[in-house]
Scaffold this motif. Structure first.
Motif, short mmCIF file in Angstrom:
data_model
loop_
_atom_site.label_atom_id
_atom_site.label_comp_id
_atom_site.label_asym_id
_atom_site.label_seq_id
_atom_site.Cartn_x
_atom_site.Cartn_y
_atom_site.Cartn_z
N LYS A 142 0.81 -1.22 0.00
CA LYS A 142 0.00 0.00 0.00
C LYS A 142 0.84 1.27 0.00
O LYS A 142 0.37 2.33 -0.41
N THR A 143 2.08 1.17 0.45
CA THR A 143 2.95 2.36 0.50
C THR A 143 4.15 2.24 -0.45
O THR A 143 5.12 2.96 -0.32
N GLN A 146 3.58 6.27 -5.01
CA GLN A 146 2.72 7.42 -4.74
C GLN A 146 1.25 7.06 -4.82
O GLN A 146 0.44 7.55 -4.04
N TYR A 199 -4.76 3.88 -2.49
CA TYR A 199 -3.91 4.34 -1.39
C TYR A 199 -2.89 5.31 -1.99
O TYR A 199 -2.28 5.02 -3.02
N LYS A 201 -0.02 8.90 -1.26
CA LYS A 201 0.86 9.59 -0.31
C LYS A 201 0.61 11.10 -0.30
O LYS A 201 1.53 11.88 -0.10
N PRO A 205 -5.18 9.83 2.47
CA PRO A 205 -4.36 8.68 2.06
C PRO A 205 -5.15 7.47 1.56
O PRO A 205 -4.60 6.62 0.87
#
Length: 523
Positions: A142-143, A146, A199, A201, A205
């Motif tokens: 998920k991270t 971007q 998701y 950034k 979010p």
């Protein structure tokens, strides 16, 4: 004091500077290296190329980071390995191509030329269009970039799986896509299967999709969610905004205070028009020349809306005060269709003189969109050095058709200064050359070949509706020379190819206009 290069050499010899993680390949090692490595990004360059020099440190940084992920970056000096470069169709510097375990059918690198963008692009290339996620991999995924798009559906829901795959495949270079059939993960995400969550950034979010599970609707949702509520136009974002298919509202600001003032003040307006109009600030100090491309004067703050699909411009009247209220009123009028676009044009020529037809905004449709003729158009800038170098050959090309009455009925060679005239297409490099075939004006063909008369003639013959053959005896010309290639981009993604040369020539640049060029130069 020792010269800088000598000092660097001594440092390398002493081990103070680490060895490069970019592999320098030659013709006798290239194929073998590609065969032994599943994913390789190759840069074909020339030592004299300014754009190659600008790319070098970014390429090195990306190579080091990607090395740990098993992705290799290589480079080939085309002044020494001309045969290898010709084999891979190199027609401009730098040319970047992605190889996946074979030298057959490499794909053109279409990302930006900054280290983080190269890393992001190549990581996406290393993954399947849709990554299968589990409870052990979801959180990290998920991270991972971007913008990450995750689908949640039931294990036996084949239709939803196929729909999501159809969304992911054409967008895989832009965003990461993952999917899971674990019901516990869907419940934790607050999603009823089938469902989609983006998701990101920035801004909120987590954005949950609440529409029908249909490919077109999910695609639109992903593209809309990938853009900040009020973003910033700059090197890494310009091409994304241009390809989003939505009008872009530019807010030219000087300094952090102005940026905060308008970003905060326009949030509600941006929310209201989310998915219909994109809003972004732009640094007037760094990219102020871009205002000219929007038919604005370089006075700040300033505001304009660009219809990116039609490339029409709607500048806010700079004799009036720019406030949150006046911008709001302007945007609402634009959305209601109450504002006419601004059209910038040179005077229409009284008559056409010479073999190359002069196009301006006011005769563009008359000449370029003439359904009876194949029309080759050079979109140039009067300050562009590479355009000036091309001019004699382009005139020679024009004469082949202009001087032959039969050819002249079917083919027109034309040029338009895209910095002084509004044109329908967003031009992202100078010179940009397009063929508008007779009867097919809605689907022009980008020219990406060499810059010789013979190359142009062959292109017109093969791609024009009339297939006119104006072949002349071919002269021997050096391949991949600075004269024929310049440092121009061989592809649309290299919108900034001549941009860096703006500093050298006028300080010359290459993009949709002189102004946009400066934007891209920093990209």
């Amino acid at each position: 004091m020792l010269p800088k290069q000598v000092l660097i050499s001594l440092m390398v010899a002493a081990g103070v500077v680490s060895a490069s993680d970019v592999h320098q390949l030659k013709e006798d090692s290239f194929d073998d290296f590609i065969a032994k490595n599943p994913l390789v990004l190759a840069e074909f360059y020339a030592p004299w190329c300014g754009h190659c020099k600008a790319l070098a440190p970014e390429y090195e940084t990306a190579a080091t980071e990607l090395k740990a992920k098993g992705i290799s970056l290589v480079k080939v000096d085309c002044t020494e390995e001309s045969g290898l470069c010709q084999k891979h169709g190199v027609e401009g510097y730098p040319t970047l191509k992605v190889f996946k375990g074979t030298t057959d059918n490499p794909s053109a690198y279409s990302g930006q030329r900054k280290a983080d963008a190269i890393v992001s692009y190549m990581v996406k290339q290393s993954l399947p269009a849709v990554s299968v996620l589990t409870k052990d991999t979801l959180e990290e995924f998920k991270t991972a970039d971007q913008v990450v798009v995750v689908a949640y559906f039931k294990a036996d829901d084949k239709k939803s799986n196929e729909t999501f795959a159809a969304v992911a495949e054409p967008l895989r270079d832009n965003y990461l896509f993952g999917a899971t059939s674990d019901p516990a993960l869907a419940e934790a995400a607050g999603v009823t299967a089938p469902g989609v969550v983006v998701y990101r950034k920035f801004d909120e979010p987590v954005v949950v999709y609440d529409g029908a599970f249909e490919a077109d609707a999910i695609t639109a949702f992903a593209k809309t969610s990938a853009v900040p509520l009020i973003g910033e136009v700059g090197p890494e974002t310009y091409s994304g905004y241009m390809s989003a298919g939505l009008p872009l509202a530019y807010i030219f600001v000087e300094g952090a205070d102005d940026k905060a003032k308008y970003s905060d003040g326009l949030k509600e307006l941006a929310k209201k028009h989310k998915g219909k109009i994109n809003f972004a600030t732009i640094d007037a100090v760094a990219f102020g020349a871009h205002a000219q491309n929007l038919n604005l004067e370089q006075k700040w703050p300033a505001f304009a809306i660009q219809e990116t699909v039609k490339n029409t411009k709607f500048p806010f009247d700079q004799t009036k005060e720019l406030t949150i209220e006046s911008i709001t009123s302007f945007v609402e009028d634009f959305a209601a269709g109450k504002i006419e676009p601004s059209i910038k044009s040179e005077p229409k020529p009284e008559k056409q003189e010479g073999p190359v037809h002069v196009v301006v905004a006011h005769n563009y449709n008359e000449i370029v969109l003439d359904e009876e003729k194949d029309v080759l158009v050079e979109f140039y800038a009067h300050w562009c050095g590479h355009c000036k170098a091309l001019a004699p050959k382009y005139e020679e090309l024009g004469k082949l058709y202009f001087d032959n009455p039969e050819f002249a009925k079917k083919v027109v060679i034309a040029k338009v200064d895209a910095t002084l005239n509004d044109v329908p297409d967003e031009i992202q490099g100078f010179p940009t050359i397009k063929l508008f075939p007779a009867g097919k004006k809605s689907t022009p063909i980008d020219y990406q070949g060499g810059r010789t008369v013979e190359d142009f003639v062959k292109f017109i013959k093969e791609n024009g509706s009339h297939h006119v053959d104006a072949s002349v005896e071919k002269k021997d010309e050096p391949a991949a020379s600075a004269e024929t290639l310049g440092e121009a981009a061989p592809a649309a993604t290299d919108a900034a190819e001549e941009t860096a040369s703006k500093s050298a020539e006028k300080k010359e640049s290459s993009t949709s206009t002189e102004a946009a060029a400066e934007t891209h130069d920093e990209l």
